[in-house]
Design a protein around this motif. Structure first.
Motif, mmCIF file in Angstrom:
data_model
loop_
_atom_site.group_PDB
_atom_site.id
_atom_site.type_symbol
_atom_site.label_atom_id
_atom_site.label_comp_id
_atom_site.label_asym_id
_atom_site.label_seq_id
_atom_site.Cartn_x
_atom_site.Cartn_y
_atom_site.Cartn_z
ATOM 1 N N CYS A 209 0.946 -1.278 0.260
ATOM 2 C CA CYS A 209 -0.139 0.170 -0.061
ATOM 3 C C CYS A 209 0.987 1.255 -0.137
ATOM 4 O O CYS A 209 0.508 2.342 0.565
ATOM 5 N N PHE A 211 3.886 1.666 1.698
ATOM 6 C CA PHE A 211 4.519 1.791 2.817
ATOM 7 C C PHE A 211 5.497 0.474 3.256
ATOM 8 O O PHE A 211 5.049 -0.408 2.521
ATOM 9 N N GLU A 225 4.983 -3.532 13.054
ATOM 10 C CA GLU A 225 5.464 -2.267 13.322
ATOM 11 C C GLU A 225 6.295 -2.029 14.584
ATOM 12 O O GLU A 225 5.729 -2.444 15.621
ATOM 13 N N ARG A 240 0.922 10.487 10.981
ATOM 14 C CA ARG A 240 1.052 9.651 9.745
ATOM 15 C C ARG A 240 1.102 8.248 10.124
ATOM 16 O O ARG A 240 0.780 7.358 9.391
ATOM 17 N N ASP A 241 1.582 7.722 11.419
ATOM 18 C CA ASP A 241 1.669 6.436 11.535
ATOM 19 C C ASP A 241 0.387 5.882 11.969
ATOM 20 O O ASP A 241 -0.110 4.734 11.431
ATOM 21 N N GLU A 243 -2.452 6.918 10.268
ATOM 22 C CA GLU A 243 -3.054 6.722 9.015
ATOM 23 C C GLU A 243 -2.637 5.563 8.296
ATOM 24 O O GLU A 243 -3.373 4.895 7.472
ATOM 25 N N ARG A 244 -1.338 5.328 8.234
ATOM 26 C CA ARG A 244 -0.490 4.156 7.845
ATOM 27 C C ARG A 244 -1.142 3.060 8.254
ATOM 28 O O ARG A 244 -1.475 2.160 7.743
ATOM 29 N N GLN A 245 -1.418 2.800 9.652
ATOM 30 C CA GLN A 245 -1.919 1.575 10.092
ATOM 31 C C GLN A 245 -3.377 1.257 9.760
ATOM 32 O O GLN A 245 -3.719 0.247 9.404
#
Length: 282
Positions: A209, A211, A225, A240-241, A243-245
């Protein structure tokens, strides 16, 4: 007494104009009760953790200060008081050891002590360093303190002033980890943990995705992570982390997050969570 949780010493009472006989009368009539030699508590006050720490410091005499985990708790850095009282006294004096009280003899510079709520304690930086090496999750305490209560230069300065003290080497290792942020070392600790316990099928630095996942069991869609010390993360990085998760979870990944502190302090719990996330293997 009101400012001291209901506690007073014989010396303080005499300095306030009372006589030793007047103190004795208050004890005999039940208005005060004796906690230890020369230390008294108003009868209508409960013996709380704060009262017990005050009594231990006051009973240790001139120059005594709360230190280590006791001082960290007094400064509000720990949620619960330690099971024993940690007290430092000058090297020129000695006091009788009592159950539940740990005495250290050393001379502290004025810059490393402070008065907080009518009690002498070690300052925040020294309290953090000493508590961090005595507590099982001491790195978490240091991380929390760095976020709000002190700075890495302040901790490093107090460490240099007290080189050679008990726990100095361990404190130095924690300071180096804090300064580096810990994320890279946390990844290495995770890799060692997985290899040591024979877990296979994982790959480091897998892209998905858009990342990079730190460690992934690709067929099982389990993403791990790894975070370093929280005080290195700003609001932008946190958002940001998050949103990434969320994106990874919506793409079908089971995401596990571990910190440097988890991997250092409780690796077995980390391993257990990873194993539970993986489907039963034949």
């Amino acid at each position: 007494m009101a400012r001291q949780d209901g506690v007073i010493t014989l010396e303080q009472a005499v300095e306030s104009g009372m006589t030793a006989a007047a103190v004795s009368r208050r004890v005999k009539c039940g208005e005060w009760r004796r906690l230890t030699t020369g230390v008294y508590l108003r009868a209508d006050r409960a013996v709380t953790a704060a009262v017990s720490l005050r009594a231990a410091v006051y009973a240790a005499g001139p120059g005594a200060v709360a230190c280590g985990p006791s001082a960290a708790w007094w400064h509000g850095l720990l949620d619960r008081p330690p099971q024993q009282q940690w007290i430092t006294i000058p090297t020129s004096r000695s006091v009788r050891e009592r159950d539940g009280v740990r005495i250290r003899r050393r001379d502290l510079d004025w810059v490393d002590t402070s008065a907080s709520r009518q009690l002498r304690v070690t300052g925040v930086p020294l309290s953090v360093l000493e508590a961090a090496v005595e507590l099982r999750d001491g790195s978490v305490l240091m991380d929390r303190a760095l976020q709000r209560h002190t700075s890495l230069p302040a901790l490093e300065a107090v460490h240099q002033r007290h080189l050679g003290r008990r726990g100095s080497a361990a404190a130095g290792m924690l300071l180096r980890a804090a300064g580096e942020g810990g994320a890279s070392e946390a990844e290495r600790m995770l890799h060692r943990l997985l290899r040591r316990h024979g877990l296979t099928g994982w790959r480091p630095h897998v892209m998905s995705c858009g990342f990079e996942i730190d460690v992934a069991f690709v067929p099982e869609r389990v993403a791990i992570e790894v975070d370093g010390w929280a005080w290195h993360r700003d609001v932008e990085r946190f958002n940001r982390d998050t949103e990434r998760q969320n994106i990874l979870v919506n793409a079908g990944w089971h995401v596990l997050r571990f910190t440097w502190h988890h991997l250092r302090n409780d690796p077995e719990a980390v391993l257990s969570q990873i194993c539970r996330a993986l489907p039963r293997r034949s």
